[in-house]
Design a protein around this motif. Structure first.
Motif, PDB file in Angstrom:
ATOM      1  N   HIS A 190       0.829  -1.205   0.000  1.00  0.00           N
ATOM      2  CA  HIS A 190       0.000   0.000   0.000  1.00  0.00           C
ATOM      3  C   HIS A 190       0.868   1.262   0.000  1.00  0.00           C
ATOM      4  N   ARG A 191       1.977   1.198   0.721  1.00  0.00           N
ATOM      5  CA  ARG A 191       2.892   2.337   0.754  1.00  0.00           C
ATOM      6  C   ARG A 191       3.574   2.519  -0.599  1.00  0.00           C
ATOM      7  N   VAL A 192       3.974   1.413  -1.218  1.00  0.00           N
ATOM      8  CA  VAL A 192       4.669   1.497  -2.502  1.00  0.00           C
ATOM      9  C   VAL A 192       3.771   2.092  -3.577  1.00  0.00           C
ATOM     10  N   GLU A 193       2.493   1.728  -3.568  1.00  0.00           N
ATOM     11  CA  GLU A 193       1.547   2.230  -4.567  1.00  0.00           C
ATOM     12  C   GLU A 193       1.417   3.745  -4.518  1.00  0.00           C
ATOM     13  N   LYS A 194       1.701   4.331  -3.359  1.00  0.00           N
ATOM     14  CA  LYS A 194       1.532   5.775  -3.199  1.00  0.00           C
ATOM     15  C   LYS A 194       2.858   6.535  -3.159  1.00  0.00           C
ATOM     16  N   CYS A 195       3.961   5.825  -3.356  1.00  0.00           N
ATOM     17  CA  CYS A 195       5.276   6.468  -3.289  1.00  0.00           C
ATOM     18  C   CYS A 195       5.390   7.581  -4.326  1.00  0.00           C
ATOM     19  N   ASP A 196       5.970   8.726  -3.937  1.00  0.00           N
ATOM     20  CA  ASP A 196       6.218   9.782  -4.935  1.00  0.00           C
ATOM     21  C   ASP A 196       7.699  10.172  -4.998  1.00  0.00           C
ATOM     22  N   ILE A 197       8.565   9.356  -4.358  1.00  0.00           N
ATOM     23  CA  ILE A 197      10.014   9.516  -4.515  1.00  0.00           C
ATOM     24  C   ILE A 197      10.478   8.372  -5.411  1.00  0.00           C
ATOM     25  N   HIS A 198      10.893   8.708  -6.612  1.00  0.00           N
ATOM     26  CA  HIS A 198      11.130   7.688  -7.633  1.00  0.00           C
ATOM     27  C   HIS A 198      12.558   7.728  -8.165  1.00  0.00           C
ATOM     28  N   TYR A 199      13.035   6.590  -8.613  1.00  0.00           N
ATOM     29  CA  TYR A 199      14.319   6.487  -9.297  1.00  0.00           C
ATOM     30  C   TYR A 199      14.076   6.350 -10.798  1.00  0.00           C
ATOM     31  N   ALA A 200      14.835   7.091 -11.575  1.00  0.00           N
ATOM     32  CA  ALA A 200      14.742   7.009 -13.032  1.00  0.00           C
ATOM     33  C   ALA A 200      15.977   6.314 -13.578  1.00  0.00           C
ATOM     34  N   MET A 201      15.759   5.373 -14.518  1.00  0.00           N
ATOM     35  CA  MET A 201      16.832   4.535 -15.037  1.00  0.00           C
ATOM     36  C   MET A 201      17.048   4.753 -16.527  1.00  0.00           C
TER      37      MET A 201
END
Length: 569
Positions: free
Chosen positions: A468-479
């Motif tokens: 549930h926490r992951v679905e709402k994460c807004d700190i992301h890594y770009a590859m």
């Protein structure tokens, strides 16, 4: 709190545990085999715990939050954002978290984009997510590859991210770091953070100025404590780093990784240190440690600390000056975003992360040296309720009608602010009106210059993993492959994401050595001259001439411990 009190919830028998009140159900993973299994979040006295059972590896019990009342308060403020109109991964998350990208299941846009520019580092911190070890491939995307990553991030709809963190490893080991910062600015990022120990800045006078000119907004700098014992990472270099940042007018966010039994006794001192340098330090962002990798149960129990656990220690160590009631979850600010969005008719940043991921507050240092949390003179809950009512009233109205409602609401802001209790040096009503009317970074910057922001961000590990926490994460890594990944899948499952993807774009160590004659892993490592650094006048002024704003100074001057002596060796 006694050790027995802290660890007791881990040692109930399963019959006792299954009788305790269930607060939520989620999906999680077995820390051993990574099987996706059910996680049950439940109340155990004052604590909120998560339990899960793997058919092969048995039960796992872990502390989720260390304050039930705060958990329920924060949960009441949870809400869902609008997500992304153009998800970059064409799956629906049936195999979450092992088919991860920003798919249709993801509920938050990118609030802060992390871009790794190197996995080389000059330190070898035991709790670090990753750095290149001896013989491992070197991950260092070219400037062209990085520009492609920046462009891909800015293509998100309806809200392209305008905040980016250049991270590593140690980004300042790259000789072209200024070009990277400039490229990020050129791509359209307004807020550019540089995640660093700052040590290189202490070695290269003038580099901070050049980084500022290239477009760096903030140094997101490791700072685990005031004493040598708590902060062997960069304690000795901090005074020089601060001096270089002042010359460049480059703001700093202090980032302590909080580990129970290691540096949790210095949280109040860290805030006091920030207040002593408030001219250049904009925030302290505490990060309760993410216990990645396999660890013995007893060690996890001993070192685990959660957001409310750290908040309680801050209240205790600051003698109630900064209290538990002064903190709010990150989604609480959503009312402000929604108000501005409804008023302007434009999509705005939607800080819709999970309520258990982060918390924050603002404190003011008044002209008389008094520390005043924002809640002492602002009825924050009343203000945000008023804004939400205005948002509801604006629904379906035309632009002129929305402006009339907004104007009426803004004129009522004053009743939520106690002028007699607000800092003498601040006109908070004026600051708020500027933010609502101008709706720009300059207005937010004006607020930041008057305050010190205190934040908490607790990243997950395999033991506390909650989808549930992951679905709402807004700190992301770009590859480089185009994927954008939530922080807590990228780092918690390195063999699936971080290491696997980066290895595909890495250079084998032998090839790297051939292209960089004389380079070795050891040559990257930093070796300090402690005696020289301690004899520096900046060092003495920074640590020995601090004002005690929070009644913590009697704890700072400790005799040298065995650990400190070993560090110096």
């Amino acid at each position: 709190m006694e050790k027995e009190d802290i660890t007791a919830p881990y040692h109930r028998n399963i019959e006792e545990i299954e009788k305790m009140p269930i607060l939520d159900r989620t999906m999680t993973v077995c820390p051993e085999c990574k099987l996706v299994i059910e996680g049950i979040i439940y109340k155990d006295g004052e604590n909120v715990m998560i339990r899960k059972h793997c058919p092969e590896h048995g039960w796992f019990i872990e502390k989720y939050w260390e304050d039930y009342d705060m958990y329920m308060k924060m949960r009441s403020l949870n809400y869902f954002g609008r997500g992304i109109d153009n998800p970059n991964y064409a799956v629906t998350g049936e195999n979450c978290p092992f088919d991860c990208g920003l798919c249709d299941r993801h509920k938050s846009h990118t609030g802060l984009a992390n871009v790794v520019v190197t996995n080389r580092c000059h330190l070898s911190c035991w709790y670090c997510f990753f750095y290149a070890k001896e013989g491992e491939p070197v991950y260092e995307p070219t400037l062209t590859e990085l520009k492609h990553i920046f462009k891909n991030l800015r293509s998100q709809k309806p809200i392209p991210p305008n905040a980016i963190q250049i991270t590593g490893g140690e980004p300042l080991l790259r000789p072209d770091i200024e070009d990277i910062i400039y490229a990020a600015k050129e791509a359209g990022f307004d807020q550019i953070q540089l995640n660093t120990t700052g040590i290189v800045l202490s070695q290269k006078p003038g580099l901070a100025i050049r980084l500022r000119h290239a477009g760096t907004s903030t140094l997101y700098m490791s700072f685990d404590g005031v004493s040598k014992r708590a902060n062997p990472k960069n304690h000795w270099e901090i005074p020089i780093i601060l001096n270089e940042a002042r010359k460049a007018n480059l703001g700093i966010v202090l980032v302590p990784t909080v580990i129970r039994g290691i540096n949790d006794q210095e949280l109040g001192q860290i805030i006091n240190f920030a207040l002593n340098n408030i001219d250049i330090v904009r925030a302290v962002n505490f990060q309760p440690v993410s216990l990645v990798g396999r660890m013995p149960d007893r060690l996890r129990e001993k070192q685990r600390i959660t957001i409310p656990g750290a908040i309680k220690l801050i209240e205790e160590q600051t003698h109630g000056v900064i209290a538990k009631e002064d903190w709010f979850s990150v989604p609480y600010a959503g009312g402000i975003n929604k108000f501005i969005e409804a008023l302007s008719g434009e999509f705005k940043y939607d800080l819709s992360i999970h309520f258990a991921c982060g918390a924050g507050t603002y404190i003011f240092l008044d002209s008389d040296g008094k520390v005043i949390p924002i809640t002492r003179f602002v009825d924050v809950e009343g203000l945000l309720d008023s804004l939400q009512k205005a948002v509801n009233e604006m629904e379906g109205k035309n632009k002129i009608e929305r402006k009339i409602i907004a104007l009426r609401t803004l004129m009522g802001i004053k009743k939520f602010i106690d002028k007699n209790k607000q800092p003498k040096s601040v006109n908070f009503t004026k600051l708020l009106l500027s933010i609502f009317i101008k709706r720009d970074f300059a207005s937010m910057a004006a607020l930041q210059m008057k305050t010190l922001f205190l934040g908490m961000m607790h990243f997950q590990d395999e033991y506390t993993y909650d989808i549930h926490r992951v679905e709402k994460c807004d700190i992301h890594y770009a590859m480089p492959d185009g994927k954008v990944l939530p922080f807590c899948t990228f780092n918690v499952f390195p063999e699936v994401y971080r290491d696997k993807i980066q290895r595909a774009y890495s250079i084998p160590s032998k090839e790297w050595e051939a292209k960089h004659p004389g380079w070795t892993y050891a040559s990257d490592k930093y070796h300090r001259d402690v005696k020289s650094l301690e004899s520096n006048e900046l060092y003495k002024k920074t640590y020995l001439e601090m004002k005690d704003y929070l009644g913590v100074m009697n704890k700072v001057q400790m005799p040298q411990t065995i650990i400190e002596k070993e560090v110096e060796k």
